[in-house]
Design an enzyme around this catalytic site. Structure first.
Site, short mmCIF file in Angstrom:
data_model
loop_
_atom_site.label_atom_id
_atom_site.label_comp_id
_atom_site.label_asym_id
_atom_site.label_seq_id
_atom_site.Cartn_x
_atom_site.Cartn_y
_atom_site.Cartn_z
N HIS A 32 -25.46 -2.53 -10.22
CA HIS A 32 -24.11 -3.00 -10.56
C HIS A 32 -24.11 -4.48 -10.96
CE1 HIS A 32 -21.55 0.44 -9.39
NE2 HIS A 32 -22.59 0.75 -8.63
N GLU A 57 -21.75 -6.10 -12.21
CA GLU A 57 -20.44 -6.72 -11.93
C GLU A 57 -20.36 -7.25 -10.50
OE1 GLU A 57 -19.98 -2.96 -9.86
OE2 GLU A 57 -20.99 -3.57 -11.70
N CYS A 62 -24.86 2.47 -13.47
CA CYS A 62 -24.90 3.37 -12.32
C CYS A 62 -24.83 4.83 -12.79
CB CYS A 62 -23.78 3.02 -11.35
SG CYS A 62 -23.98 3.84 -9.73
#
Length: 1493
Positions: A357, A359, A273
């Site tokens: 992202h 995650e 990001c």
């Protein structure tokens, strides 16, 4: 702490205001901290994950607008809990970073096992304001079109002094970065230096769980000195303008420079990001501010290196400009939607980044493997370029293109397999034709749109075979047509089961035909319960403890081992057929006996009754790109078949963790099974934890697929057909936006509710309890911006005449309510309504009995409370704009409000007051992406949760009212009529608007019309649309009874009705008025009288003699129509009729026995008949026309020339008397020289597709043209008195019944319709056409024995047919009286005793032993052994043994079998079908060269 809110929870009441930089002011209500704030207004399209989003530091200083309208549903988890790493569980940081939260609807009631408080309470705790009650779609569109803008929140006038504040002018990274060094995963092997620029905690969790010791450092840390001591460098996400993080950029630049200068060792670098932007800026690239950023969970990204596509969560307002990347750096990822940069990599160093992202909290986990890539390179001390894992599936070029394919249809409609397959098949044909493929279609469903071959159909099959979809016929079509491929996933279980048989027999290999899409082995793995379980075990996925069994003893033993209660499921079955929950051995034995008749295998599994049922629609291409298009949650917990459950999309009570856990599992399973195309996966989810089990995977298009397509606007069948050809998802355009691609996951900013339609009341002896075997005959889908709005709409849609919304029907005692809540019936929703309206049960009590999630119940309680506390205590005149708007937002119709307020008024009075108060609905688009991108879509709905409409009408044009839900009596044939009418209008140059709410239909495909309103068919909503679109004329006569019933109310409200005058429609629909008109015209009818009292009806019946026929007005499919044979039956029938049609009169007439029924389908213009088709029923009068077997043309042996002429004359007289303009249908009784009128429907009938396709001209096109005053001279229409059409062949339409599913229903035909679908076939004779059509229903030809049991008065006529069948070699069996009569007449038969007899052998023994493979049971009103006859019929159905219950059918069957055995019929032996055509002389042909019936 509670996992759900209690009665103390209250809606927000404090006023607040959102003011945007462009001057827009939006009023709302405050539900968080009551403090004013200012910041940058942004939107995010995620449908779950509000706790994760709010705690994401990247939202620092931003007023976050969530596009999904209902927020707070699952509450907020415990803030004090931490995970094994000491990090707060369920959050992305230790506090809320967003400056404020903007939502449309705040759920002040929450429900979730993991929740401890409401969202509002958490916001207050954190000092963060929230505003609700705004049109968030309006805000999204503003930001989309004008770019992100500044805004401020004022609470009750406080905050105006704030002014506007741009957070991007501050170094936000410095505000959110850790002030100190922190270490996580101490002693883990891989040492990672992690720069915290505002890190999401799930990044830390992922790195540590994958073996890293993470040293988290501040944003301005000395990286140059520290990095040599670590294995790799990680740069996190963070907020704001990346150029403001100058210290981090400078440190990174020095690190890169030192490596190139040889001053420092090479270390892998990974940035996420903001980390992507910082690495790129340090390398020398430039960043640009995006117009509105990419924020949400469904951004599609392509890996430029591997070609893989991923669905990614994102939250950024800036992007790197690809063109500014310096030498040595390349673009790694690209956003498929807007083409922006999504990551970079170095060509010779182990440096790479991702703008999204991996995650994934909140969001999908598709790219989590990037952490593994990074850590693998850290572990191996790599110094060269990043190496990505090879694709699971090697990339190969597309096979040689398919030039010709066979598409298998589903045949006639039945419970579990309805019109959704007409929609999916039509979509597939469209997709295949777009790719230049020649399409051969096999489908005997003549009422379907996909079997059209007329010029109005832009995408039609090249050839259509109206033949049985079974292995024998399919092989012959393969042999003759020589297609390259076959599509088997668009025809439901019929096509799938047929294909599996063909595959096992080696037929596809024999003819070198490729199965397109999902391989048959994968299909078999999903259908065979044992194999399926083993397949899931290979990837450690969970199913309920279960055992597959092939016989009853094995099933009983399995149930004992597993423990009761158990769920039994049949393999290769549709709609849960043969399934159910069993609580003991007796129930298990009974169910398994029935199930193993229908299927070779059953699965006995642990019952998970009360768990949530959740579904995902999954799409995968040959390159392994995989997406989930829609997730859906059942309102009813597990135990009710999903087809019988109320279904809500998207899910409302799943947290982000649950939503994405199930999504990830779905993709994992679909990839493992090797599915190519579309499929559906169903889960059971524990309501008290994250435990789940996979119930099943449907490796084909299903009912849910059609629902998901309409719910999202994503055309699943169309895309699946393209994927079957080897095209990949990134190559297919999003048909709605026309600027993005099909490789994306739709984001909804509305709520969809599906409610099933049952017709169980039509059948005697049928339990109204619903369970795991599907019983519904249709469904509706409604769209709203809250669930209250959506569910109230949906309930009205199911039965517009009887149901006004969520409110009680028929009072129940407390005990009855408790039973119905615990053992659901088709009316359970109204038991809930009674409990909540009365306040006689609490929400907790309703939940405890039903296991329905409290969130849904609280929403329903809100409707009940509003009705009780606001509407019932107010007069219409006293209603304020606020109370009126809230009523409409809660889904109350004008009719409902009129019925609830104090004083007499109607819907039109409410409408006048409502409009005077300024309360009007707004039009919103279904655009698949929650307004993130402009959409060129005509797919619309109306809502009161809005401040503006998405569309501005072009004005004018015609409106066609669709058929509404499928039900017995109104099915796909009326959808065909609606589609034909719309196509005709568009062909003539008119702007055509379709209004319908049935997700199974072709008419609700937005490509079919200029404007599609997925809306109610009510006077209120039709008037709303007319006003919005300035409609010039409304066609009410092509959609069946629902639009027909609106004709007069709409006309009275001043709406422009096209075609026959509504007053004349009323004259035909009102039984009394019509009977009087028939007398006035001088036509004959059975003696009749309008009912004024039961005593008067009894007197009339005694005068004309029993039996008599009771006929209510304005009903469909003979609802509550009954024959009474005595006074007791008459009284019962009158009560039922009054319940069904209480506003209109009931007529009692003499029932004429022994007559033939003749039908006329026609079109008239100003009272003159311009098209006419006369067809006859095989069965004598007494069988409803929808259940009758139809023949066209009627041969002279069936209808004399004299009677034919009488019918034509009567048709002309009635058309003139009623001044018909448009379609109409008349039914006649013909007996001897008498020709009596039964009824006249001034609308299209269910046989219009049949006569149109048989005659070769579209009657609906003709009707549409006359209604808009256009010329019809170019249409080859058959005229009154015309004979010889069709010439040289006969068409036969045969009904489809679903008695197998209707446990206990008596499979006998009468004057009230019972069939669920129809098929039609063609033949040189009626016998040939009849047998082909019979086979198309799934009827199995008898091979061994036939049982006869008939009432005495029918035996004389039955005996010749029995003799003929005996002569053909069948063993004949007969019950006592029948056997005795046969003996006397010289017909050999074996005596079988009635089921109740103590003598042996009995009928049941022979049926169960399979010595009998056809049952003929012919009762009459004089039959005395009612129970025995019922048992015979019902046992035949339960054992899947063909059953005939009509003498005329038996006679025709015997005749046809005689000719078949002599091989006189063409096409009954499939292998002879095309040989016949090869031998046929051109002058003898009864079809065109390209038509093969």
């Amino acid at each position: 702490m509670p996992a759900h809110s209690d009665d103390a929870a209250a809606p927000p009441t404090k006023r607040c205001k959102l003011i945007l930089q462009d001057g827009t002011e939006l009023e709302g209500l405050s539900f968080g901290a009551e403090v004013p704030v200012a910041g940058e207004v942004v939107f995010s399209t995620g449908m779950v994950g509000y706790t994760e989003a709010l705690t994401d530091p990247s939202f620092r200083g931003q007023l976050l607008c969530l596009t999904f309208p209902m927020i707070g549903n699952y509450g907020v988890p415990d803030r004090t809990l931490v995970d094994e790493h000491g990090l707060p569980r369920g959050f992305e940081s230790t506090r809320i970073h967003a400056a404020a939260l903007i939502v449309q609807d705040y759920s002040y009631h929450y429900s979730h096992w993991d929740a401890v408080s409401s969202l509002g309470d958490w916001l207050k705790e954190q000092g963060v304001p929230g505003i609700c009650g705004l049109d968030t779609r309006l805000i999204t569109k503003k930001i989309r079109d004008q770019g992100v803008m500044l805004g401020r929140l004022e609470v009750e006038g406080r905050g105006s002094e704030l002014g506007f504040s741009d957070p991007n002018k501050k170094n936000l990274v410095a505000e959110v970065s850790t002030p100190e060094v922190r270490v996580f995963g101490k002693e883990n092997g891989i040492k990672v230096l992690c720069v915290d620029c505002g890190i999401k905690l799930n990044i830390v969790r992922k790195l540590v769980n994958k073996g890293a010791e993470v040293t988290m450092v501040p944003h301005d840390y000395d990286l140059v000195s520290a990095l040599p001591n670590f294995d790799g460098l990680f740069l996190s996400n963070g907020p704001g303008d990346p150029t403001m993080a100058s210290a981090t950029i400078a440190a990174l630049r020095q690190v890169l420079s030192d490596v190139e200068a040889g001053k420092a060792p090479v270390k892998p670098i990974f940035g996420i990001c903001l980390g992507n932007q910082l690495v790129s800026l340090a390398a020398g690239a430039k960043a640009v501010k995006l117009p509105f950023g990419n924020r949400g969970q469904n951004q599609p990204v392509r890996n430029v290196v591997t070609g893989d596509c991923y669905i990614t969560p994102q939250n950024h307002g800036y992007a790197i400009e690809d063109s500014t990347l310096p030498a040595g750096w390349k673009t790694l990822f690209t956003n498929i939607n807007d083409g922006t940069n999504e990551g970079v990599y170095h060509e010779s160093r182990p440096y790479f980044t991702a703008q999204f992202h991996p995650e994934a909290d909140s969001g999908p986990t598709d790219t989590e493997f990037l952490f593994d890539v990074f850590l693998d390179h850290c572990r191996s001390k790599a110094t060269g370029a990043i190496a990505f894992p090879k694709p699971r599936i090697p990339r190969t070029p597309r096979d040689h293109p398919i030039k010709k394919c066979l598409l298998l249809g589903s045949g006639g409609l039945s419970i579990g397999q309805a019109g959704e397959f007409d929609y999916s098949g039509s979509q597939a044909i469209k997709a295949l034709k777009e790719e230049g493929v020649e399409v051969i279609l096999m489908n005997p469903n003549i009422a379907s749109v996909q079997t059209n071959v007329d010029t109005k159909s832009l995408h039609k099959a090249d050839e259509v075979f109206f033949l049985p979809v079974n292995p024998h016929y399919v092989e012959q079509v393969l042999k003759r047509e020589k297609p390259d491929g076959i599509v088997i996933s668009m025809g439901g279980q019929t096509a799938l089961n047929c294909a599996v048989e063909l595959y096992k027999a080696g037929t596809f290999e024999k003819y070198n035909v490729k199965v397109l899409g999902t391989p048959v082995e994968a299909i078999m793995a999903t259908e065979d319960r044992d194999v399926f379980k083993d397949k899931l075990a290979e990837i450690d996925e969970k199913v309920a403890p279960s055992e597959a069994c092939c016989d009853v003893p094995a099933a009983l033993a399995a149930a004992k081992r597993i423990g009761y209660p158990v769920m039994v499921r049949a393999a290769y079955a549709l709609g849960g057929l043969g399934s159910g929950i069993c609580e003991n051995e007796e129930q298990t034995q009974a169910l398994c006996q029935r199930a193993l008749v229908l299927s070779p295998q059953v699965l006995v599994e642990k019952s998970l009754w009360g768990w949530k049922e959740v579904e995902y629609e999954v799409v995968r291409d040959r390159n392994d790109n995989c997406i989930t298009v829609c997730n859906m949650e059942n309102f009813d917990p597990l135990g009710v078949h999903t087809g019988d459950s109320i279904v809500v999309a998207p899910s409302q009570t799943l947290s982000n963790a649950e939503y994405h856990m199930l999504r990830e599992t779905a993709i994992k399973v679909v990839r493992h099974l090797g599915i190519v195309g579309e499929c559906n996966i169903q889960y059971a989810l524990d309501p008290c934890s994250t435990n789940y089990c996979i119930i099943e995977v449907n490796a084909r298009l299903s009912r849910s697929s059609a629902l998901a397509s309409k719910a999202t606007g994503y055309p699943l069948a169309f895309v699946a057909a393209k994927l079957a050809l080897g095209i990949t998802l990134p190559e297919i355009e999003n048909a709605i936006t026309r600027r993005t691609m099909a490789c994306f996951e739709p984001s909804l900013d509305y709520c969809v509710t599906k409610v099933p339609r049952w017709d169980l009341s039509k059948f005697e002896n049928v339990s109204t309890e619903i369970g795991s075997a599907m019983l519904s005959v249709g469904e509706v889908m409604s769209i709203g911006r809250t669930w209250e709005e959506s569910v109230q709409k949906a309930l009205r849609m199911v039965d517009p005449t009887a149901v006004q919304g969520f409110q009680p029907r028929k009072a129940r005692t407390r005990a009855q309510m408790e039973r119905e809540l615990g053992r659901p019936t088709d009316l359970r929703m109204f038991a809930i309504a009674q409990a909540l309206y009365e306040g006689s049960m609490t929400v907790d009590e309703v939940h405890n009995f039903s296991k329905i999630d409290r969130w849904f119940l609280r929403r329903l309680e809100r409707i009940a409370k509003h009705s009780r506390e606001v509407l019932s205590g107010s007069s219409l005149e006293a209603m304020t704009a606020e109370s009126m708007l809230l009523s409409k937002r809660l889904g109350f119709s004008d009719n409902q409000i009129a019925a609830r307020v104090v004083g007499e008024c109607d819907d039109l009075a409410v409408r006048r007051v409502r409009k005077a108060l300024g309360v009007r609905p707004h039009v919103k688009q279904i655009d698949t992406l929650a307004a993130e991108y402009p959409a060129a879509t005509n797919y619309l709905y109306m809502t009161y949760h809005g401040a503006e409409s998405d569309t501005v009408s072009d004005g004018g044009g015609m409106m066609v009212l669709g058929s509404g839900t499928y039900r017995i009596g109104s099915s796909v044939e009326f959808d065909w009529c609606g589609v034909s009418s719309v196509r005709a209008l568009r062909q003539m140059g008119y702007r055509a608007t379709m209004v319908n709410y049935n997700p199974e239909t072709v008419s609700t495909d937005y490509d079919e019309c200029d404007q599609l309103y997925f809306e109610e068919l009510s006077r209120e909503r039709v008037m709303d649309i007319c006003e919005q679109e300035a409609i010039e004329g409304i066609i009410v006569s092509v959609g069946g009874q629902i639009p027909q019933n609106l004709a007069l109310p709409l006309k009275q409200a001043g709406m422009p009705i096209l075609g026959t005058a509504p007053e004349n429609i009323d004259n035909a629909e009102d039984r009394h008025k019509f009977s009087a008109l028939v007398d006035a015209v001088g036509l004959e009818q059975a003696p009749w009288e309008e009912l004024s009292s039961s005593a008067a009806a009894l007197e009339f019946a005694q005068k004309v003699g029993f039996p008599v026929l009771i006929r209510p007005s304005y009903v469909l499919s003979g609802a509550a129509m009954n024959v009474a044979y005595d006074a007791v039956q008459l009284t019962k029938c009158l009560t039922e009729a009054a319940e069904v049609s209480n506003e209109f009169p009931v007529v009692v007439s003499k029932y004429i026995s022994g007559a033939r029924e003749v039908e006329m389908d026609a079109v008239a213009q100003d009272g003159e008949v311009v098209a006419a088709a006369t067809h006859i029923h095989v069965e004598n009068a007494g069988v409803h026309s929808g259940d009758a077997t139809l023949l066209l043309p009627a041969g002279p042996e069936d209808l004399s020339s004299y009677s034919f002429h009488r019918v034509q004359e009567a048709t002309a007289a009635l058309a003139k008397a009623l001044q018909v303009t448009g379609p109409f249908n008349i039914q006649f009784l013909v007996k001897g020289v008498r020709c009596m009128v039964i009824e006249c429907n001034l609308r299209a009938s269910r046989s219009f597709p049949f006569v149109s396709k048989t005659m070769g001209v579209d009657f609906i096109e003709a009707a549409t043209r006359v209604m808009v005053h256009k010329d019809i001279s170019g249409l080859p229409l058959p005229k009154l008195f015309e004979t010889g059409r069709p010439k040289g062949y006969v068409a036969c339409k045969v009904p489809m019944f679903s008695f197998t599913r209707l446990k206990g229903a008596d499979p006998i035909l009468g004057v009230e319709m019972a069939s669920t679908g129809e098929v039609a076939c063609f033949g040189a004779t009626k016998q040939e056409a009849f047998l082909k059509a019979l086979l198309s229903t799934g009827f199995k030809m008898p091979e061994k024995g036939i049982l006869f049991s008939a009432q005495e008065q029918l035996l004389e006529l039955l005996t010749p047919a029995a003799f003929e069948l005996g002569r053909l070699g069948f063993s004949l069996y007969a019950t006592e009286a029948t056997h005795k009569y046969f003996q006397a007449a010289g017909v050999e038969s074996t005596l079988l005793h009635f089921p109740s007899s103590k003598e042996s052998p009995t009928v049941l023994q022979y049926l169960r032993d399979r010595n009998v493979d056809l049952v003929v049971n012919l009762p009459t009103s004089d039959s005395v052994r009612l129970e025995d006859n019922y048992t015979i019929r019902r046992t035949a159905v339960d054992l899947n043994i063909p059953l005939l219950t009509n003498l005329n059918l038996v006679q025709l069957f015997a005749e046809a079998m005689g000719q078949f055995k002599k091989q006189e019929l063409v096409g009954l032996l499939p292998e002879s079908l095309f040989d016949y055509y090869e031998r046929e002389k051109p002058e003898e042909a009864w079809t065109n060269p390209k038509e093969f019936h």
